[in-house]
Design an enzyme around this catalytic site. Structure first.
Site, mmCIF file in Angstrom:
data_model
loop_
_atom_site.group_PDB
_atom_site.id
_atom_site.type_symbol
_atom_site.label_atom_id
_atom_site.label_comp_id
_atom_site.label_asym_id
_atom_site.label_seq_id
_atom_site.Cartn_x
_atom_site.Cartn_y
_atom_site.Cartn_z
ATOM 1 N N CYS A 54 2.107 79.512 0.475
ATOM 2 C CA CYS A 54 1.754 78.146 0.865
ATOM 3 C C CYS A 54 2.959 77.445 1.489
ATOM 4 C CB CYS A 54 1.287 77.373 -0.357
ATOM 5 S SG CYS A 54 0.960 75.641 -0.015
ATOM 6 N N CYS A 72 -10.451 86.075 16.201
ATOM 7 C CA CYS A 72 -10.714 84.650 16.349
ATOM 8 C C CYS A 72 -9.465 83.855 16.700
ATOM 9 C CB CYS A 72 -11.332 84.089 15.065
ATOM 10 S SG CYS A 72 -10.254 84.234 13.633
ATOM 11 N N CYS A 106 -0.904 72.427 -4.633
ATOM 12 C CA CYS A 106 -0.380 71.224 -3.968
ATOM 13 C C CYS A 106 -1.415 70.526 -3.098
ATOM 14 C CB CYS A 106 0.883 71.552 -3.173
ATOM 15 S SG CYS A 106 0.588 72.479 -1.659
ATOM 16 N N HIS A 109 -4.178 71.694 2.938
ATOM 17 C CA HIS A 109 -5.280 72.331 3.661
ATOM 18 C C HIS A 109 -4.791 73.648 4.247
ATOM 19 C CE1 HIS A 109 -8.699 72.748 6.423
ATOM 20 N NE2 HIS A 109 -7.817 73.028 7.362
ATOM 21 N N HIS A 112 -10.601 77.599 6.441
ATOM 22 C CA HIS A 112 -11.966 77.666 5.930
ATOM 23 C C HIS A 112 -12.293 79.101 5.548
ATOM 24 C CE1 HIS A 112 -12.073 73.837 8.135
ATOM 25 N NE2 HIS A 112 -13.014 73.491 7.278
ATOM 26 N N ASP A 116 -18.749 86.039 6.570
ATOM 27 C CA ASP A 116 -18.976 87.108 7.550
ATOM 28 C C ASP A 116 -17.779 88.056 7.642
ATOM 29 O OD1 ASP A 116 -17.086 85.516 8.753
ATOM 30 O OD2 ASP A 116 -18.324 84.962 10.476
ATOM 31 N N ARG A 124 -14.384 85.955 4.916
ATOM 32 C CA ARG A 124 -13.321 85.827 5.915
ATOM 33 C C ARG A 124 -12.598 84.514 5.688
ATOM 34 N NH1 ARG A 124 -13.643 83.363 11.270
ATOM 35 N NH2 ARG A 124 -15.891 83.194 10.963
ATOM 36 N N CYS A 126 -10.209 82.168 7.079
ATOM 37 C CA CYS A 126 -9.668 81.856 8.402
ATOM 38 C C CYS A 126 -8.609 80.769 8.204
ATOM 39 C CB CYS A 126 -10.809 81.377 9.296
ATOM 40 S SG CYS A 126 -10.312 81.014 10.972
HETATM 41 ZN ZN LIG Z 1 0.639 74.754 -2.054
#
Ligand SMILES: [Zn+2]
Length: 137
Positions: A54, A72, A106, A109, A112, A116, A124, A126
């Site tokens: 992270c 992708c 924490c 973001h 997602h 699939d 997956r 992503c």
């Molecule tokens: Zn974190």
């Protein structure tokens, strides 16, 4: 475990502290759920052995062995290192229903998760390159 707001995560920092720690792209992605443009991040085509941590708190999130080429333009993984490091949140923005994934420590973001992906999980993840930091094996 889930969190109702950003006030509930173990790691708490002020907006000024996040801005000081992260570069502008990392800040927009991790703290404001922005999405980097496809094929622009540093890890979409990165295949070294190691793990991805992270960007906000250093928690190990994904192992290189679970990374695959989804075509992708974002780093894609079929599973996190374990179920506890990731939080899943239903995201109804942009006229879609998606499942957002955040760091469970924490609240940053990450990206997602979509149903699939390849075996063995069929998922997956992503993930934005800007939300993670590679550490070689
Ligand atoms: Zn974190």
């Amino acid at each position: 475990m889930s969190h109702d707001s950003h006030d509930d995560y173990p790691v708490q920092k002020s907006d000024a502290e996040w801005r000081a720690q992260l570069d502008p792209m990392q800040y927009q992605v991790a703290r404001h759920a922005a999405t980097e443009r496809a094929f622009t991040g540093k890890y979409w085509d990165h295949w070294d052995a190691g793990r991805y941590n992270c960007i906000g708190c250093g928690t190990p999130l994904f192992a290189a062995e679970t990374k695959f080429d989804a075509g992708c333009g974002w780093p894609s993984y079929y599973e996190p290192v374990n179920a506890e490091v990731i939080e899943r949140v239903v995201d109804r923005s942009h006229g879609m229903v998606r499942v957002e994934v955040r760091c469970n420590n924490c609240g940053s973001h990450l990206g997602h998760v979509f149903p699939d992906g390849p075996e063995p999980t069929g998922e997956r993840f992503c993930i934005n390159s800007a939300a993670i930091d590679f550490s070689p094996k």
